[in-house]
Design a protein around this motif. Structure first.
Motif, PDB file in Angstrom:
ATOM      1  N   ARG A 100       0.828  -1.211   0.000  1.00  0.00           N
ATOM      2  CA  ARG A 100       0.000   0.000   0.000  1.00  0.00           C
ATOM      3  C   ARG A 100       0.862   1.261   0.000  1.00  0.00           C
ATOM      4  NH1 ARG A 100      -5.608  -0.336   3.200  1.00  0.00           N
ATOM      5  NH2 ARG A 100      -6.474  -2.170   2.172  1.00  0.00           N
ATOM      6  N   ARG A 101       1.916   1.262   0.816  1.00  0.00           N
ATOM      7  CA  ARG A 101       2.815   2.433   0.827  1.00  0.00           C
ATOM      8  C   ARG A 101       3.456   2.628  -0.542  1.00  0.00           C
ATOM      9  NH1 ARG A 101       4.079   0.613   5.921  1.00  0.00           N
ATOM     10  NH2 ARG A 101       5.961  -0.440   5.210  1.00  0.00           N
ATOM     11  N   LEU A 103       2.356   1.904  -3.443  1.00  0.00           N
ATOM     12  CA  LEU A 103       1.414   2.360  -4.469  1.00  0.00           C
ATOM     13  C   LEU A 103       0.654   3.620  -4.086  1.00  0.00           C
ATOM     14  CD1 LEU A 103      -0.093  -1.030  -5.704  1.00  0.00           C
ATOM     15  CD2 LEU A 103       1.734   0.348  -6.737  1.00  0.00           C
ATOM     16  N   GLY A 104       0.823   4.096  -2.858  1.00  0.00           N
ATOM     17  CA  GLY A 104       0.102   5.290  -2.427  1.00  0.00           C
ATOM     18  C   GLY A 104      -1.341   5.008  -2.058  1.00  0.00           C
ATOM     19  N   PRO A 106      -4.041   4.474   0.875  1.00  0.00           N
ATOM     20  CA  PRO A 106      -4.165   4.762   2.312  1.00  0.00           C
ATOM     21  C   PRO A 106      -4.302   3.477   3.141  1.00  0.00           C
ATOM     22  CG  PRO A 106      -5.708   6.095   1.036  1.00  0.00           C
ATOM     23  CD  PRO A 106      -5.110   5.096   0.091  1.00  0.00           C
ATOM     24  N   ARG A 139      -8.944   7.867  -7.479  1.00  0.00           N
ATOM     25  CA  ARG A 139      -8.034   8.614  -6.592  1.00  0.00           C
ATOM     26  C   ARG A 139      -8.376   8.477  -5.113  1.00  0.00           C
ATOM     27  NH1 ARG A 139      -3.978  11.846  -8.231  1.00  0.00           N
ATOM     28  NH2 ARG A 139      -3.952  12.426 -10.423  1.00  0.00           N
ATOM     29  N   PHE A 142      -6.511   5.030  -4.775  1.00  0.00           N
ATOM     30  CA  PHE A 142      -5.168   5.072  -5.370  1.00  0.00           C
ATOM     31  C   PHE A 142      -4.764   6.540  -5.504  1.00  0.00           C
ATOM     32  CE2 PHE A 142      -7.293   1.184  -6.477  1.00  0.00           C
ATOM     33  CZ  PHE A 142      -6.327   0.229  -6.200  1.00  0.00           C
ATOM     34  N   THR A 143      -4.248   7.095  -4.403  1.00  0.00           N
ATOM     35  CA  THR A 143      -4.054   8.537  -4.280  1.00  0.00           C
ATOM     36  C   THR A 143      -3.028   9.111  -5.249  1.00  0.00           C
ATOM     37  OG1 THR A 143      -2.440   8.242  -2.512  1.00  0.00           O
ATOM     38  CG2 THR A 143      -4.755   8.522  -1.853  1.00  0.00           C
ATOM     39  N   ALA A 144      -2.155   8.286  -5.790  1.00  0.00           N
ATOM     40  CA  ALA A 144      -1.171   8.775  -6.756  1.00  0.00           C
ATOM     41  C   ALA A 144      -1.800   8.991  -8.128  1.00  0.00           C
ATOM     42  CB  ALA A 144      -0.007   7.782  -6.861  1.00  0.00           C
ATOM     43  N   GLN A 148       0.365   7.384 -12.362  1.00  0.00           N
ATOM     44  CA  GLN A 148       1.485   7.140 -11.451  1.00  0.00           C
ATOM     45  C   GLN A 148       1.399   5.737 -10.842  1.00  0.00           C
ATOM     46  OE1 GLN A 148       4.186   8.900 -11.108  1.00  0.00           O
ATOM     47  NE2 GLN A 148       5.053   7.616  -9.536  1.00  0.00           N
ATOM     48  N   THR A 149       0.198   5.276 -10.554  1.00  0.00           N
ATOM     49  CA  THR A 149       0.038   3.918 -10.003  1.00  0.00           C
ATOM     50  C   THR A 149       0.543   2.887 -11.003  1.00  0.00           C
ATOM     51  OG1 THR A 149      -1.830   4.603  -8.632  1.00  0.00           O
ATOM     52  CG2 THR A 149      -1.615   2.244  -9.077  1.00  0.00           C
ATOM     53  N   ARG A 152       4.272   2.917 -11.036  1.00  0.00           N
ATOM     54  CA  ARG A 152       4.801   2.219  -9.859  1.00  0.00           C
ATOM     55  C   ARG A 152       4.668   0.707 -10.019  1.00  0.00           C
ATOM     56  NH1 ARG A 152       2.616   6.109  -4.920  1.00  0.00           N
ATOM     57  NH2 ARG A 152       3.777   7.954  -5.586  1.00  0.00           N
TER      58      ARG A 152
END
Length: 179
Positions: A100-101, A103-104, A106, A139, A142-144, A148-149, A152
């Motif tokens: 999780r960290r 990929l951003g 929460p 978002r 998947f906050t990035a 971006q996900t 990653r």
């Protein structure tokens, strides 16, 4: 001592959280009824990926991380897997946190939303459907953002605990796998 503290913390948090059903994995396209234990299949698939993660395979990385997410939620609640032991459960939770960290995502994101998003993104990536990838990776989870996900996932993300967690799960599964 650190493992014991982590386990006690995880148990305390779980006890305070509202009861949610364990997460599920979707049935891959083209497959009918599941004839094997989904936990066994998810562990084997994730172990195959994390044994030799390769760059440029975002769909495979998404599926492997969805498997880790599923295992971290399903193993502790499945009576057939009670023999897996606290060590495997703790390591799976750690691997999920690392993924999780990376990929951003929460820490408090619902597991089912993470699994569904990653599996949907994997299918969309296989179909080369960028619009479906964007829909699969909202978002809020998947906050990035989708682009971006996927970047990653393409690297692939480092999840140092994954191999140990999957090994611990395999070692602790005797008699409980339902195979």
């Amino acid at each position: 001592m650190l493992r014991r503290s982590a386990l006690l913390t995880a148990l305390a948090v779980a006890a305070c959280a509202p009861a949610q059903p364990p997460p599920t994995l979707g049935t891959p396209a083209g497959q009918g009824a599941v004839t094997t234990d989904q936990i066994v299949t998810a562990r084997q698939d994730a172990a195959a990926f994390f044994a030799r993660p390769q760059a440029g395979q975002p769909a495979a990385a998404a599926r492997a991380i969805a498997d880790i997410e599923y295992l971290a939620g399903a193993v502790p609640t499945d009576p057939r897997w009670q023999t897996a032991g606290a060590g495997a459960v703790t390591q799976l939770a750690q691997a999920r946190s690392e993924a999780r960290r990376a990929l951003g995502i929460p820490a408090n994101a619902p597991a089912q939303q993470v699994i569904d998003g990653l599996q949907g993104a994997a299918a969309a990536l296989d179909a080369n459907d960028r619009a479906a990838v964007a829909r699969a990776l909202p978002r809020g989870v998947f906050t990035a953002g989708p682009d971006q996900t996927v970047r990653r996932l393409s690297q692939p993300p480092r999840v140092p605990s994954a191999s140990g967690a999957l090994f611990a799960l395999a070692a602790g599964s005797s008699g409980g796998s339902g195979r």
